[in-house]
Design a protein around this motif. Structure first.
Motif, PDB file in Angstrom:
ATOM      1  N   LEU A  16       0.820  -1.204   0.000  1.00 28.80           N
ATOM      2  CA  LEU A  16       0.000   0.000   0.000  1.00 28.80           C
ATOM      3  C   LEU A  16       0.855   1.255   0.000  1.00 28.80           C
ATOM      4  O   LEU A  16       0.377   2.338  -0.292  1.00 28.80           O
ATOM      5  CB  LEU A  16      -0.900   0.005   1.239  1.00 28.80           C
ATOM      6  N   CYS A  17       2.150   1.113   0.356  1.00 29.40           N
ATOM      7  CA  CYS A  17       3.027   2.269   0.435  1.00 29.40           C
ATOM      8  C   CYS A  17       3.452   2.722  -0.951  1.00 29.40           C
ATOM      9  O   CYS A  17       3.423   1.954  -1.912  1.00 29.40           O
ATOM     10  CB  CYS A  17       4.268   1.930   1.257  1.00 29.40           C
ATOM     11  N   MET A  18       3.855   3.973  -1.037  1.00 25.99           N
ATOM     12  CA  MET A  18       4.319   4.494  -2.305  1.00 25.99           C
ATOM     13  C   MET A  18       5.738   4.020  -2.577  1.00 25.99           C
ATOM     14  O   MET A  18       6.313   3.269  -1.802  1.00 25.99           O
ATOM     15  CB  MET A  18       4.219   6.017  -2.295  1.00 25.99           C
ATOM     16  N   GLU A  47      11.308  -7.670  -2.668  1.00 26.37           N
ATOM     17  CA  GLU A  47      10.092  -7.047  -3.198  1.00 26.37           C
ATOM     18  C   GLU A  47      10.018  -5.573  -2.804  1.00 26.37           C
ATOM     19  O   GLU A  47       9.672  -4.715  -3.621  1.00 26.37           O
ATOM     20  CB  GLU A  47       8.862  -7.796  -2.684  1.00 26.37           C
ATOM     21  N   ARG A  48      10.356  -5.288  -1.573  1.00 28.96           N
ATOM     22  CA  ARG A  48      10.269  -3.901  -1.108  1.00 28.96           C
ATOM     23  C   ARG A  48      11.314  -3.012  -1.783  1.00 28.96           C
ATOM     24  O   ARG A  48      11.041  -1.857  -2.114  1.00 28.96           O
ATOM     25  CB  ARG A  48      10.451  -3.847   0.404  1.00 28.96           C
ATOM     26  N   TRP A  56      12.983   7.636  -4.725  1.00 27.03           N
ATOM     27  CA  TRP A  56      13.902   8.076  -3.684  1.00 27.03           C
ATOM     28  C   TRP A  56      13.717   7.295  -2.393  1.00 27.03           C
ATOM     29  O   TRP A  56      12.598   6.920  -2.021  1.00 27.03           O
ATOM     30  CB  TRP A  56      13.712   9.563  -3.406  1.00 27.03           C
ATOM     31  N   ILE A  57      14.844   7.083  -1.705  1.00 28.30           N
ATOM     32  CA  ILE A  57      14.820   6.465  -0.385  1.00 28.30           C
ATOM     33  C   ILE A  57      15.544   7.389   0.590  1.00 28.30           C
ATOM     34  O   ILE A  57      16.341   8.246   0.190  1.00 28.30           O
ATOM     35  CB  ILE A  57      15.473   5.061  -0.387  1.00 28.30           C
ATOM     36  N   VAL A  58      15.244   7.191   1.861  1.00 24.72           N
ATOM     37  CA  VAL A  58      15.901   7.933   2.933  1.00 24.72           C
ATOM     38  C   VAL A  58      16.742   6.939   3.729  1.00 24.72           C
ATOM     39  O   VAL A  58      16.263   5.852   4.071  1.00 24.72           O
ATOM     40  CB  VAL A  58      14.867   8.602   3.857  1.00 24.72           C
ATOM     41  N   GLY A 136       8.663   0.568   3.051  1.00 25.95           N
ATOM     42  CA  GLY A 136       8.064   1.634   2.268  1.00 25.95           C
ATOM     43  C   GLY A 136       7.889   2.891   3.084  1.00 25.95           C
ATOM     44  O   GLY A 136       7.887   2.867   4.322  1.00 25.95           O
ATOM     45  N   LEU A 137       7.750   3.997   2.388  1.00 25.55           N
ATOM     46  CA  LEU A 137       7.626   5.304   3.038  1.00 25.55           C
ATOM     47  C   LEU A 137       6.558   6.091   2.306  1.00 25.55           C
ATOM     48  O   LEU A 137       6.610   6.242   1.083  1.00 25.55           O
ATOM     49  CB  LEU A 137       8.971   6.042   2.975  1.00 25.55           C
TER      50      LEU A 137
END
Length: 316
Positions: A16-18, A47-48, A56-58, A136-137
């Protein structure tokens, strides 16, 4: 428990996360991580991690790490591949030039609770998901973290003459306040913003002191007379990470960029044989003969960047 141990949560929760994500990384990691280039992870996170490709990731350093930086950088995931050197391990490849350390590391929580709201469960408590190494974030959490990371509460004034750039200086004092995700992304890809942030993190790591001469000079306007130099230049895909930076006086910066001085693997300052006045160069080098490096090990020049400069810039 290892930072990359998976916790049991329904996979649909993450779907469900973007496409934004969080990668947990610690400087003493047992994994083959180079945050500005690659992030290694086991199969259970595949998968994630793939969901973040093209976005983008943090980066986040766990609270149990001494002097944790919290959320400390952003980067864009270019792709995910199987690790050719280790079975059942994978690499998230970081898009060259996308990595950016935050001007201000962001703590996990403040007086309002976790800044990453997605780690809360249905009753508002921190869930096991907060320990997941890849997660996810949401877009709202991403914008909140990046906004806080780009704000510099004590900005360093540039060396440029105040009268000539007064409008620019006023602009640098304005907090980064945006309403949309695309404005956050526009900020982190902006060369103007990146140069500003890079200067802040490098000068802070070196206490505003030239790594070569050892001098810490502050002019009458309160500006540090030292510059942030990339060891591997931006034009050669050098990342905006503090371990790719040196705080240098103007003259030392000029000599470093032109290959008249460089570093060996022990951080000793070496002088090019092609320099027309090597004795004068040696006279301005601090008495130790080595760069005056940051106290924090992760902030010190990374050997791969030092080696690149020696092989591609230094005049042998």
């Amino acid at each position: 428990m290892n930072a990359k141990t998976i916790f049991s949560r329904p996979s649909s929760h993450y779907q469900l996360c973007m496409a934004f994500g969080v990668f947990i990384h610690r400087s003493d990691s047992i994994y083959d991580d180079t945050p500005a280039e690659r992030y290694q992870f086991p199969r259970q996170y595949l998968e994630r991690a793939r969901a973040c490709v093209g976005d983008w990731i943090v980066y986040y350093e766990p609270r149990k790490v001494a002097d944790s930086k919290g959320y400390y950088a952003v980067a864009k995931v270019e792709g995910v591949i199987a690790d050719p050197s280790m079975p059942n391990m994978y690499l998230a490849l970081i898009e060259p030039g996308s990595y950016l350390d935050f001007a201000t590391p962001v703590p996990f929580a403040d007086e309002n609770g976790p800044i990453e709201r997605g780690v809360l469960n249905e009753v508002g408590r921190i869930s096991g998901r907060a320990q997941a190494a890849v997660r996810g974030l949401s877009s709202s959490d991403f914008t909140r973290i990046v906004a806080a990371g780009l704000v510099d509460e004590n900005p360093l004034l540039p060396r440029t003459d105040f009268a000539a750039v007064e409008p620019v200086l006023r602009e640098e004092q304005v907090p980064f306040i945006f309403d949309e995700v695309r404005e956050r992304v526009a900020a982190i890809v902006s060369r103007v913003v990146r140069d500003r942030v890079f200067r802040r993190i490098v000068l802070r790591a070196y206490d505003e002191r030239c790594a070569v001469t050892g001098l810490k000079l502050i002019n009458g306007g309160g500006r540090a007379e030292v510059e942030a130099a990339h060891i591997r230049p931006v034009e050669a895909n050098g990342p905006d990470i503090v371990s790719n930076g040196l705080a240098l006086s103007g003259t030392a910066h000029w000599m470093f960029d032109r290959g008249l001085i460089g570093l060996d693997d022990n951080m000793r300052i070496i002088v090019s044989r092609q320099a027309n006045d090597p004795d004068s160069i040696r006279s301005v080098i601090n008495a130790s003969g080595r760069i005056l490096a940051p106290q924090r090990g992760a902030d010190r020049p990374h050997p791969q960047f030092v080696r690149w400069h020696r092989e591609h810039c230094f005049k042998h």
